[in-house]
Design a protein around this motif. Structure first.
Motif, PDB file in Angstrom:
ATOM      1  N   LEU A  97      39.151  49.389  60.917  1.00  0.00           N
ATOM      2  CA  LEU A  97      39.770  50.411  60.184  1.00  0.00           C
ATOM      3  C   LEU A  97      41.090  50.849  60.736  1.00  0.00           C
ATOM      4  O   LEU A  97      41.934  51.056  59.950  1.00  0.00           O
ATOM      5  N   ILE A  98      40.893  51.034  61.995  1.00  0.00           N
ATOM      6  CA  ILE A  98      42.223  51.646  62.758  1.00  0.00           C
ATOM      7  C   ILE A  98      43.320  50.663  62.599  1.00  0.00           C
ATOM      8  O   ILE A  98      44.526  50.898  62.186  1.00  0.00           O
ATOM      9  N   LEU A  99      43.143  49.309  63.055  1.00  0.00           N
ATOM     10  CA  LEU A  99      44.150  48.375  62.757  1.00  0.00           C
ATOM     11  C   LEU A  99      44.363  48.071  61.347  1.00  0.00           C
ATOM     12  O   LEU A  99      45.805  47.929  61.080  1.00  0.00           O
ATOM     13  N   GLU A 100      43.677  48.144  60.536  1.00  0.00           N
ATOM     14  CA  GLU A 100      43.878  48.084  59.168  1.00  0.00           C
ATOM     15  C   GLU A 100      45.022  49.108  58.629  1.00  0.00           C
ATOM     16  O   GLU A 100      45.910  49.031  57.702  1.00  0.00           O
ATOM     17  N   ALA A 101      44.616  50.487  59.039  1.00  0.00           N
ATOM     18  CA  ALA A 101      45.384  51.584  58.820  1.00  0.00           C
ATOM     19  C   ALA A 101      46.903  51.442  59.427  1.00  0.00           C
ATOM     20  O   ALA A 101      47.979  51.735  58.637  1.00  0.00           O
ATOM     21  N   LEU A 102      46.965  50.830  60.705  1.00  0.00           N
ATOM     22  CA  LEU A 102      48.170  50.806  61.451  1.00  0.00           C
ATOM     23  C   LEU A 102      48.960  49.526  60.476  1.00  0.00           C
ATOM     24  O   LEU A 102      50.354  49.573  60.303  1.00  0.00           O
ATOM     25  N   TYR A 103      48.330  48.612  60.299  1.00  0.00           N
ATOM     26  CA  TYR A 103      48.869  47.349  59.565  1.00  0.00           C
ATOM     27  C   TYR A 103      49.554  47.923  58.083  1.00  0.00           C
ATOM     28  O   TYR A 103      50.548  47.413  57.733  1.00  0.00           O
ATOM     29  N   LEU A 104      49.019  48.839  57.391  1.00  0.00           N
ATOM     30  CA  LEU A 104      49.269  49.335  56.113  1.00  0.00           C
ATOM     31  C   LEU A 104      50.491  50.448  56.367  1.00  0.00           C
ATOM     32  O   LEU A 104      50.852  50.724  55.525  1.00  0.00           O
ATOM     33  N   GLY A 105      50.742  50.698  57.797  1.00  0.00           N
ATOM     34  CA  GLY A 105      51.983  51.569  57.960  1.00  0.00           C
ATOM     35  C   GLY A 105      51.709  53.016  58.337  1.00  0.00           C
ATOM     36  O   GLY A 105      52.421  53.919  58.497  1.00  0.00           O
ATOM     37  N   ILE A 106      50.247  53.352  58.350  1.00  0.00           N
ATOM     38  CA  ILE A 106      50.108  54.630  58.833  1.00  0.00           C
ATOM     39  C   ILE A 106      50.282  54.924  60.356  1.00  0.00           C
ATOM     40  O   ILE A 106      49.804  54.180  61.057  1.00  0.00           O
ATOM     41  N   PRO A 107      51.303  55.775  60.586  1.00  0.00           N
ATOM     42  CA  PRO A 107      51.490  56.092  62.085  1.00  0.00           C
ATOM     43  C   PRO A 107      50.367  56.430  62.739  1.00  0.00           C
ATOM     44  O   PRO A 107      49.554  57.158  62.327  1.00  0.00           O
ATOM     45  N   ALA A 108      50.549  56.233  64.173  1.00  0.00           N
ATOM     46  CA  ALA A 108      49.362  56.537  64.878  1.00  0.00           C
ATOM     47  C   ALA A 108      49.059  57.695  65.244  1.00  0.00           C
ATOM     48  O   ALA A 108      47.948  58.165  65.307  1.00  0.00           O
ATOM     49  N   GLN A 109      50.203  58.515  65.453  1.00  0.00           N
ATOM     50  CA  GLN A 109      50.200  60.041  65.477  1.00  0.00           C
ATOM     51  C   GLN A 109      49.169  60.712  64.219  1.00  0.00           C
ATOM     52  O   GLN A 109      48.279  61.614  64.498  1.00  0.00           O
TER      53      GLN A 109
END
Length: 125
Positions: A97-109
């Motif tokens: 889920l985190i990798l997908e969120a990062l891929y979709l452009g949600i910043p890590a912070q």
């Protein structure tokens, strides 16, 4: 006890499982506390008893509740000692889920802040 969204795309039994898990994890349902009977909950929520039974079976499979023949279903007393396999499985799911969120452009912070907010709301550090 709680409400279900009959218009949701999520199946009713899954909604029920999620709500019960939430009540157990937030300790609104205490260790060894008896859950409402299938018939009682079906009447209260105006849904088919088979749906309740399916949700209870799933909760038992996941280790959140246990059943005693002729007595009913109860909150599992040892939720703190969930199988290590389940923790590993949960971490793998979170990683996806985190990798997908990062891929979709949600910043890590933003993800970190979300986790910190959730932790703070649960009484964490």
């Amino acid at each position: 006890m709680f409400e279900l969204d009959m218009r949701s795309r999520k199946p009713i039994y899954e909604q029920l499982v999620d709500k019960m898990k939430e009540l157990i994890m937030n300790e609104l349902l205490k260790t060894d506390e008896q859950l409402p009977s299938v018939r009682q909950l079906a009447t209260e929520l105006s849904i088919n008893p088979n749906t309740i039974q399916k949700a209870y079976r799933e909760l038992e499979t996941q280790g959140f509740i246990y059943s005693v023949k002729g007595k009913g279903s109860f909150v599992n007393p040892n939720q703190k000692a969930i199988d290590k396999e389940k923790i590993v499985e949960m971490k793998k799911e979170l990683e996806k889920l985190i990798l997908e969120a990062l891929y979709l452009g949600i910043p890590a912070q933003e993800l970190i802040s979300l986790i910190q907010d959730l932790d703070a709301s649960k009484g964490g550090a």
